[in-house]
Design a protein around this motif. Sequence first.
Motif, mmCIF file in Angstrom:
data_model
loop_
_atom_site.group_PDB
_atom_site.id
_atom_site.type_symbol
_atom_site.label_atom_id
_atom_site.label_comp_id
_atom_site.label_asym_id
_atom_site.label_seq_id
_atom_site.Cartn_x
_atom_site.Cartn_y
_atom_site.Cartn_z
ATOM 1 N N PRO A 70 0.802 -1.349 -0.391
ATOM 2 C CA PRO A 70 -0.004 0.048 0.126
ATOM 3 C C PRO A 70 0.807 1.346 0.042
ATOM 4 O O PRO A 70 0.557 2.221 -0.709
ATOM 5 N N ILE A 71 2.011 1.166 0.695
ATOM 6 C CA ILE A 71 2.856 2.281 0.760
ATOM 7 C C ILE A 71 3.481 2.727 -0.743
ATOM 8 O O ILE A 71 3.775 3.902 -0.930
ATOM 9 N N SER A 72 3.316 1.917 -1.607
ATOM 10 C CA SER A 72 3.753 2.006 -2.881
ATOM 11 C C SER A 72 2.577 2.958 -3.951
ATOM 12 O O SER A 72 3.131 3.197 -5.078
ATOM 13 N N LEU A 73 1.597 3.019 -3.466
ATOM 14 C CA LEU A 73 0.611 3.921 -4.151
ATOM 15 C C LEU A 73 0.993 5.509 -3.914
ATOM 16 O O LEU A 73 0.618 6.020 -3.384
ATOM 17 N N ASN A 74 1.791 5.675 -5.330
ATOM 18 C CA ASN A 74 2.038 7.035 -5.306
ATOM 19 C C ASN A 74 2.127 7.386 -7.023
ATOM 20 O O ASN A 74 1.771 6.569 -7.676
ATOM 21 N N GLU A 75 2.468 8.758 -7.069
ATOM 22 C CA GLU A 75 2.554 9.132 -8.676
ATOM 23 C C GLU A 75 3.345 8.542 -9.273
ATOM 24 O O GLU A 75 3.549 8.230 -10.643
ATOM 25 N N GLU A 76 4.473 7.920 -8.930
ATOM 26 C CA GLU A 76 5.711 7.129 -9.594
ATOM 27 C C GLU A 76 5.205 6.037 -10.060
ATOM 28 O O GLU A 76 5.386 5.544 -11.125
ATOM 29 N N ALA A 77 4.454 5.380 -9.273
ATOM 30 C CA ALA A 77 3.829 4.084 -9.794
ATOM 31 C C ALA A 77 2.866 4.119 -10.845
ATOM 32 O O ALA A 77 2.870 3.378 -11.652
ATOM 33 N N GLU A 78 2.036 5.479 -10.602
ATOM 34 C CA GLU A 78 0.933 5.393 -11.719
ATOM 35 C C GLU A 78 1.879 5.804 -12.955
ATOM 36 O O GLU A 78 1.247 5.197 -14.016
ATOM 37 N N LYS A 79 2.880 6.432 -12.950
ATOM 38 C CA LYS A 79 3.501 6.864 -14.116
ATOM 39 C C LYS A 79 4.028 5.473 -14.803
ATOM 40 O O LYS A 79 4.115 5.289 -16.100
ATOM 41 N N GLU A 80 4.586 4.677 -13.967
ATOM 42 C CA GLU A 80 5.526 3.606 -14.369
ATOM 43 C C GLU A 80 4.294 2.559 -14.901
ATOM 44 O O GLU A 80 4.743 1.823 -16.055
ATOM 45 N N LEU A 81 3.238 2.208 -14.255
ATOM 46 C CA LEU A 81 2.024 1.264 -14.552
ATOM 47 C C LEU A 81 1.174 1.754 -15.623
ATOM 48 O O LEU A 81 0.660 1.146 -16.484
ATOM 49 N N GLY A 82 1.263 3.116 -15.922
ATOM 50 C CA GLY A 82 0.375 3.945 -16.849
ATOM 51 C C GLY A 82 -1.370 3.797 -16.529
ATOM 52 O O GLY A 82 -2.076 3.563 -17.391
ATOM 53 N N MET A 83 -1.426 3.929 -15.214
ATOM 54 C CA MET A 83 -2.749 3.829 -14.774
ATOM 55 C C MET A 83 -3.087 4.749 -13.333
ATOM 56 O O MET A 83 -2.104 4.717 -12.736
ATOM 57 N N LYS A 84 -3.975 5.113 -13.225
ATOM 58 C CA LYS A 84 -4.681 5.770 -12.320
ATOM 59 C C LYS A 84 -4.862 4.731 -11.155
ATOM 60 O O LYS A 84 -5.558 3.794 -11.084
#
Length: 187
Positions: A70-84
Motif C-alpha cells: 500500500p505504501i507504494s501507491l504514489n505518482e511514480e507507480a502511476e507513471k510506471e504502470l500507466g494507470m490511475k
Amino acid sequence: MRNNVSTRSIFFVLLFFLFSCKGQNNPECLIKLKEKLSPKVNAENKIGEVINLKEDTQCFDWDSLLIMMPISLNEEAEKELGMKLPIGDDFTWESDNTSMFLFVKNKKVVYSMLQKATVDRETYDAAQSIKAYYFLNLLNSYGKGKYYVIIPKEKAVFETYPMVYHDKNGKEMSNPKFGLGVKIKGN
C-alpha cells in the motif's frame, strides 16, 4: 401542482436508490472474498489450499490483478504502470505484510482491497493458530523482484505453502499455524 411535487419527489428518491446501490462496494461476493483472505484466529491453515480469485471474484469485470504494498501507491507507480491508482488513503502505519489488491480492467482499477496478513499483538499472543496468507511473497517470485506484480485473471489461482523462517542460529523452521505463503498454482 401537488401531483408535480409528488412526481418529482418519487423521481429523486428513485435516482437516490439507483446511484446509492450502484456505488455499493460490498456485494455479497466481495464480503465472502474479504472474509476468506482476512486473518482469522484459531482456524487451521491448510498447506496446498487453493484460493481461486479467477472463479470466486465475479462481482465486477476484471482482466488482471495488481498486487503491491500500500505504501507504494504514489505518482511514480502511476507513471510506471500507466494507470490511475487509488492514491489518497494514508497507509503509513500498515504492516509490511499488508497487500493492496487492485482489480484492473483495461488499465483502470475497478476495485481495490486491502489484504491484511497479520492481527494485533494481543490477539497473536492469545491465539493457538492464526489463518493468514502472505501475498507479498509473489513480488519476489512471480513479480521478479519489483514492488508490484500484475497477474492475468486466468492465472489468478493461488496455492498455499508453509512459510520458512530462520531462528537466531540460522536454522530453518516453519510454523504454518501463523501464516502461509501464496504462489500461483502450477508455478
